[in-house]
Scaffold this motif. Structure first.
Motif, PDB file in Angstrom:
ATOM      1  N   SER A 298       0.944  -1.229  -0.071  1.00 10.26           N
ATOM      2  CA  SER A 298      -0.050   0.021   0.123  1.00 10.26           C
ATOM      3  C   SER A 298       0.902   1.272  -0.075  1.00 10.26           C
ATOM      4  O   SER A 298       0.552   2.263  -0.808  1.00 10.26           O
ATOM      5  CB  SER A 298      -0.857  -0.145   1.079  1.00 10.26           C
ATOM      6  OG  SER A 298      -1.800  -0.927   1.199  1.00 10.26           O
TER       7      SER A 298
ATOM      8  N   GLN B 242       4.093   1.749  -1.058  1.00  6.34           N
ATOM      9  CA  GLN B 242       4.551   1.599  -2.366  1.00  6.34           C
ATOM     10  C   GLN B 242       3.582   2.371  -3.514  1.00  6.34           C
ATOM     11  O   GLN B 242       4.114   3.282  -4.322  1.00  6.34           O
ATOM     12  CB  GLN B 242       5.037   0.326  -3.026  1.00  6.34           C
ATOM     13  CG  GLN B 242       6.327  -0.282  -2.139  1.00  6.34           C
ATOM     14  CD  GLN B 242       7.417   0.704  -2.436  1.00  6.34           C
ATOM     15  OE1 GLN B 242       7.925   1.342  -3.461  1.00  6.34           O
ATOM     16  NE2 GLN B 242       7.920   1.153  -1.209  1.00  6.34           N
ATOM     17  N   GLN B 243       2.411   1.971  -3.354  1.00  3.50           N
ATOM     18  CA  GLN B 243       1.192   2.596  -4.327  1.00  3.50           C
ATOM     19  C   GLN B 243       1.286   4.204  -3.981  1.00  3.50           C
ATOM     20  O   GLN B 243       1.262   4.943  -4.896  1.00  3.50           O
ATOM     21  CB  GLN B 243      -0.085   1.725  -4.262  1.00  3.50           C
ATOM     22  CG  GLN B 243      -0.035   0.469  -4.902  1.00  3.50           C
ATOM     23  CD  GLN B 243      -1.118  -0.400  -4.422  1.00  3.50           C
ATOM     24  OE1 GLN B 243      -1.889  -0.036  -3.554  1.00  3.50           O
ATOM     25  NE2 GLN B 243      -1.478  -1.462  -5.165  1.00  3.50           N
ATOM     26  N   LEU B 244       0.949   4.276  -2.703  1.00  2.00           N
ATOM     27  CA  LEU B 244       1.002   5.915  -2.443  1.00  2.00           C
ATOM     28  C   LEU B 244       2.395   6.559  -2.776  1.00  2.00           C
ATOM     29  O   LEU B 244       2.159   7.629  -3.371  1.00  2.00           O
ATOM     30  CB  LEU B 244       0.578   5.905  -0.894  1.00  2.00           C
ATOM     31  CG  LEU B 244      -0.626   5.420  -0.595  1.00  2.00           C
ATOM     32  CD1 LEU B 244      -0.768   5.541   1.170  1.00  2.00           C
ATOM     33  CD2 LEU B 244      -1.831   6.239  -0.945  1.00  2.00           C
TER      34      LEU B 244
ATOM     35  N   SER C 124       4.297   6.003  -4.903  1.00  2.18           N
ATOM     36  CA  SER C 124       4.459   6.168  -6.551  1.00  2.18           C
ATOM     37  C   SER C 124       3.453   7.282  -6.992  1.00  2.18           C
ATOM     38  O   SER C 124       3.981   8.035  -7.707  1.00  2.18           O
ATOM     39  CB  SER C 124       3.905   4.847  -7.134  1.00  2.18           C
ATOM     40  OG  SER C 124       4.955   3.845  -6.986  1.00  2.18           O
ATOM     41  N   ALA C 125       2.185   7.332  -6.441  1.00  3.18           N
ATOM     42  CA  ALA C 125       1.389   8.440  -6.942  1.00  3.18           C
ATOM     43  C   ALA C 125       1.908   9.804  -6.149  1.00  3.18           C
ATOM     44  O   ALA C 125       1.980  10.857  -6.928  1.00  3.18           O
ATOM     45  CB  ALA C 125       0.056   8.428  -6.029  1.00  3.18           C
ATOM     46  N   SER C 126       2.606   9.870  -5.072  1.00  4.52           N
ATOM     47  CA  SER C 126       3.213  10.912  -4.493  1.00  4.52           C
ATOM     48  C   SER C 126       4.437  11.310  -5.251  1.00  4.52           C
ATOM     49  O   SER C 126       4.791  12.661  -5.502  1.00  4.52           O
ATOM     50  CB  SER C 126       3.611  10.800  -2.920  1.00  4.52           C
ATOM     51  OG  SER C 126       4.219  12.047  -2.379  1.00  4.52           O
ATOM     52  N   ASP C 127       5.274  10.459  -5.617  1.00  2.00           N
ATOM     53  CA  ASP C 127       6.271  10.839  -6.617  1.00  2.00           C
ATOM     54  C   ASP C 127       5.855  11.384  -7.925  1.00  2.00           C
ATOM     55  O   ASP C 127       6.608  12.382  -8.277  1.00  2.00           O
ATOM     56  CB  ASP C 127       7.228   9.263  -6.902  1.00  2.00           C
ATOM     57  CG  ASP C 127       8.074   9.064  -5.526  1.00  2.00           C
ATOM     58  OD1 ASP C 127       7.979   9.821  -4.623  1.00  2.00           O
ATOM     59  OD2 ASP C 127       8.309   7.684  -5.551  1.00  2.00           O
ATOM     60  N   LEU C 128       4.965  10.787  -8.387  1.00  2.00           N
ATOM     61  CA  LEU C 128       4.642  11.325  -9.617  1.00  2.00           C
ATOM     62  C   LEU C 128       4.006  12.914  -9.497  1.00  2.00           C
ATOM     63  O   LEU C 128       4.264  13.616 -10.359  1.00  2.00           O
ATOM     64  CB  LEU C 128       3.470  10.465 -10.318  1.00  2.00           C
ATOM     65  CG  LEU C 128       3.916   9.189 -10.757  1.00  2.00           C
ATOM     66  CD1 LEU C 128       2.461   8.307 -11.402  1.00  2.00           C
ATOM     67  CD2 LEU C 128       4.803   9.276 -12.093  1.00  2.00           C
ATOM     68  N   ARG C 129       3.392  13.259  -8.530  1.00  3.26           N
ATOM     69  CA  ARG C 129       2.768  14.620  -8.117  1.00  3.26           C
ATOM     70  C   ARG C 129       4.094  15.517  -8.178  1.00  3.26           C
ATOM     71  O   ARG C 129       4.347  16.529  -8.446  1.00  3.26           O
ATOM     72  CB  ARG C 129       2.177  14.674  -6.857  1.00  3.26           C
ATOM     73  CG  ARG C 129       0.729  14.191  -7.150  1.00  3.26           C
ATOM     74  CD  ARG C 129      -0.524  14.592  -6.035  1.00  3.26           C
ATOM     75  NE  ARG C 129       0.155  13.926  -4.729  1.00  3.26           N
ATOM     76  CZ  ARG C 129      -0.228  12.711  -4.401  1.00  3.26           C
ATOM     77  NH1 ARG C 129      -0.828  11.903  -5.169  1.00  3.26           N
ATOM     78  NH2 ARG C 129       0.213  12.126  -3.239  1.00  3.26           N
TER      79      ARG C 129
ATOM     80  N   ARG D  32       5.754  15.948 -11.433  1.00  3.23           N
ATOM     81  CA  ARG D  32       4.958  16.915 -12.177  1.00  3.23           C
ATOM     82  C   ARG D  32       5.241  18.460 -11.675  1.00  3.23           C
ATOM     83  O   ARG D  32       5.535  19.305 -12.458  1.00  3.23           O
ATOM     84  CB  ARG D  32       3.461  16.768 -12.236  1.00  3.23           C
ATOM     85  CG  ARG D  32       2.760  17.605 -12.901  1.00  3.23           C
ATOM     86  CD  ARG D  32       1.239  16.911 -13.106  1.00  3.23           C
ATOM     87  NE  ARG D  32       0.385  17.780 -13.837  1.00  3.23           N
ATOM     88  CZ  ARG D  32       0.518  17.880 -15.045  1.00  3.23           C
ATOM     89  NH1 ARG D  32       1.037  17.053 -15.745  1.00  3.23           N
ATOM     90  NH2 ARG D  32      -0.599  18.800 -15.850  1.00  3.23           N
TER      91      ARG D  32
END
Length: 97
Positions: free
Chosen positions: A44, A46-48, A50-55, A58
């Motif tokens: 869980s 890692q999924q968060l 990854s989303a945080s890293d993408l933000r 960006r």
């Protein structure tokens, strides 16, 4: 219908396993439950992450583009100096060339 568990064999560092047993006992859980919980939390996270890293990526790219546009319009004479300083810092602090 409940799905069957997949069984695997793991090897642990004795000190890690002793700590795991201690935590399991403190929480009133089995070692297996502790391992399942830890794996679920890791996945869980890692999924968060990854989303945080993408933000973050960006935002960093947006900032880069915005600053580059401002510098090109308002201070074009500084652009080459700023790029050279960025390269110097990347190598000094991050080992990047």
């Amino acid at each position: 219908m409940k799905r069957p568990f997949i069984q695997r064999t793991l090897r642990f560092d004795p000190q890690q396993f002793a700590r795991l047993e201690e935590l399991a006992e403190q929480q009133g859980r089995s070692v297996s439950d502790m391992l399942r919980l830890a794996i679920a939390q890791y996945i869980s996270g890692q999924q968060l992450l990854s989303a945080s890293d993408l933000r973050h990526l960006r935002v960093a790219e947006y900032t880069q583009v915005a600053l580059d546009a401002i510098i090109r319009e308002e201070h074009p004479e500084l652009r080459d100096t700023l790029v050279l300083e960025t390269d110097r810092r990347m190598e000094r602090y991050h080992g990047a060339r």
